[in-house]
Scaffold this motif. Structure first.
Motif, PDB file in Angstrom:
ATOM      1  N   TRP A 148      17.286  61.840 116.939  1.00 43.23           N
ATOM      2  CA  TRP A 148      17.003  60.502 116.693  1.00 43.23           C
ATOM      3  C   TRP A 148      15.331  60.538 117.112  1.00 43.23           C
ATOM      4  N   HIS A 164       6.404  57.779 107.288  1.00 40.61           N
ATOM      5  CA  HIS A 164       7.715  57.666 107.123  1.00 40.61           C
ATOM      6  C   HIS A 164       7.876  56.486 106.135  1.00 40.61           C
ATOM      7  N   THR A 201      13.471  58.392 103.058  1.00 43.16           N
ATOM      8  CA  THR A 201      14.510  57.848 103.059  1.00 43.16           C
ATOM      9  C   THR A 201      15.599  58.562 104.013  1.00 43.16           C
ATOM     10  N   LEU A 202      16.328  58.059 104.702  1.00 41.05           N
ATOM     11  CA  LEU A 202      17.284  58.677 105.737  1.00 41.05           C
ATOM     12  C   LEU A 202      18.701  58.243 104.866  1.00 41.05           C
ATOM     13  N   GLN A 204      23.452  53.012 114.622  1.00 43.18           N
ATOM     14  CA  GLN A 204      22.937  51.683 114.085  1.00 43.18           C
ATOM     15  C   GLN A 204      22.246  51.028 114.961  1.00 43.18           C
ATOM     16  N   ILE A 220      18.740  52.491 114.740  1.00 41.84           N
ATOM     17  CA  ILE A 220      17.976  51.982 113.507  1.00 41.84           C
ATOM     18  C   ILE A 220      17.486  50.843 113.725  1.00 41.84           C
ATOM     19  N   GLN A 244      13.588  50.087 112.859  1.00 37.00           N
ATOM     20  CA  GLN A 244      13.277  49.245 111.742  1.00 37.00           C
ATOM     21  C   GLN A 244      13.092  47.959 111.820  1.00 37.00           C
ATOM     22  N   PHE A 300      11.147  53.699 108.475  1.00 33.61           N
ATOM     23  CA  PHE A 300      11.522  54.698 107.363  1.00 33.61           C
ATOM     24  C   PHE A 300      11.678  53.676 106.072  1.00 33.61           C
ATOM     25  N   SER A 358      14.031  53.598 103.619  1.00 36.88           N
ATOM     26  CA  SER A 358      15.093  53.274 103.607  1.00 36.88           C
ATOM     27  C   SER A 358      16.104  53.866 104.134  1.00 36.88           C
ATOM     28  N   ILE A 359      17.414  53.353 104.658  1.00 36.75           N
ATOM     29  CA  ILE A 359      18.356  54.298 105.311  1.00 36.75           C
ATOM     30  C   ILE A 359      19.708  53.948 104.844  1.00 36.75           C
ATOM     31  N   THR A 393      22.950  59.462  96.915  1.00 36.36           N
ATOM     32  CA  THR A 393      21.614  59.240  97.631  1.00 36.36           C
ATOM     33  C   THR A 393      20.625  59.620  96.931  1.00 36.36           C
TER      34      THR A 393
END
Ligand code: GDP
Ligand code: MN
Length: 304
Positions: A41, A51, A55-56, A74, A77, A81, A90, A92-93, A136
């Motif tokens: 991470w 970033h 998208t991750l 999570q 994230i 975020q 980022f 979106s994830i 995705t």
């Protein structure tokens, strides 16, 4: 009530170029994740590619270990975020959870590298990668960066550096740091043996195999004499030197999204006696897309 709008995408307007930052190209970073490593991470956060263009996508198994990894992921994230600096956030994830039938047992490095365990593992990994990819990949994705969850160290400019080669598939060389008990110093050794150039011996072995049999790399009892990129590294030489590859690994691999859009995926079955990422390189090649390796450009795998 107005009917829902129809959204048109002209795929020809999505550039996939050697200057992805200037052209604001969207990158999809895909990671199958069995365990969460903070190093992964932290490394991801320090990537200099904007970033807001990234998208991750993650896929994690639905077992005890996968649950723990999802919780950790999570947590990180949320930090990045929500409370972290805006530039770190980022675009979106997406997190997917998946059950395998039968479930894959949790395996340590030694156990999962045993040859008799490889076939089932590689098939399951292929399905995980395909599920992640097909759920995705979007109409505006230019690049897909496959990055394993245990890649804990890369140059900050990884995406720009690989994209600049403007190749359909570009693989850096994956090493592992370890403590060398002979020299009593930290040292490094090659890790990913799935980046290779084919050999006549491997072809001969394959020719004698049954239709469902697969070739595996890095096992003494199946000597293929393929040229492994892992052993092509030369200290001090140009990090942008290119070599053609016939097989690729998935530890770190940049793919033009059009390669996947053309239908190249990760076979969970014997495809020309190859499976998963190695089968993917072969399928890409059959579609006209050649893989390229960068033997002197290193990324590092976690050491369990
Ligand atoms: P190796 O380094 O080649 O031995 O392979 P790994 O065990 O590290 O697996 C490759 C990648 O897939 C890593 O990012 C793992 O975290 C992930 N992974 C391993 N097993 C599973 C699994 O059962 N499900 C999912 N979704 N990911 C997995
Ligand atoms: Mn790994």
């Amino acid at each position: 009530v107005a009917p829902p709008p129809v959204i048109h995408y002209n795929l020809n307007n999505v550039t996939i170029s050697a200057n992805p930052v200037e052209n604001k190209e969207n990158v999809l970073i895909l990671t199958p994740m069995a365990r969460f490593y903070q190093g992964y991470w932290d490394n991801l956060l320090q990537l200099t590619y904007p970033h807001e263009l990234i998208t991750l996508g993650f896929i994690l198994p639905k077992n005890k270990e996968g649950n723990a990894a999802t919780t950790e992921l999570q947590k990180q994230i949320a930090k990045t975020q929500k409370s972290g600096p805006e530039k770190d956030r980022f675009k979106s994830i997406i997190i997917l959870r998946q059950d395998f039938d039968p479930p894959l047992p949790s395996q340590d490095e030694g156990e999962r590298h045993k040859m008799q365990n490889q076939r089932g593992r590689r098939a399951a990994m292929a399905k995980a990668r395909n599920s992640l990819l097909f759920t995705t990949l979007g109409p505006s994705t230019s690049w897909v960066l496959w990055l394993d969850a245990d890649i804990i160290e890369t140059p900050r400019t990884l995406i720009q550096d690989l994209a600049r080669h403007d190749k359909p598939l570009t693989a850096p060389n994956c090493f592992q740091r370890y403590y060398n008990t002979d020299t009593k110093k930290m040292d490094e050794r090659p890790y990913d043996f799935n980046n290779w150039q084919d050999s006549p011996t491997a072809q001969e072995i394959a020719a004698k195999m049954g239709p469902d049999d697969i070739l595996l790399e890095g096992y003494a009892d199946m000597a293929t004499y393929r040229a492994l990129m892992a052993y092509m590294y030369k200290e001090g030489e140009d990090i942008h030197q290119e070599v053609p590859l016939d097989g690729v690994g998935g530890t770190a691999l940049l793919v033009k999204a059009d390669v996947h859009r053309d239908g190249a995926m990760f076979p969970a079955f014997s495809f020309y006696h190859l499976i998963e990422t190695e089968g993917f390189a072969k399928m890409a090649k059959r579609l006209g897309w050649q893989a390229t390796g960068l033997p002197n450009y290193k990324v590092y795998h976690y050491n369990e």
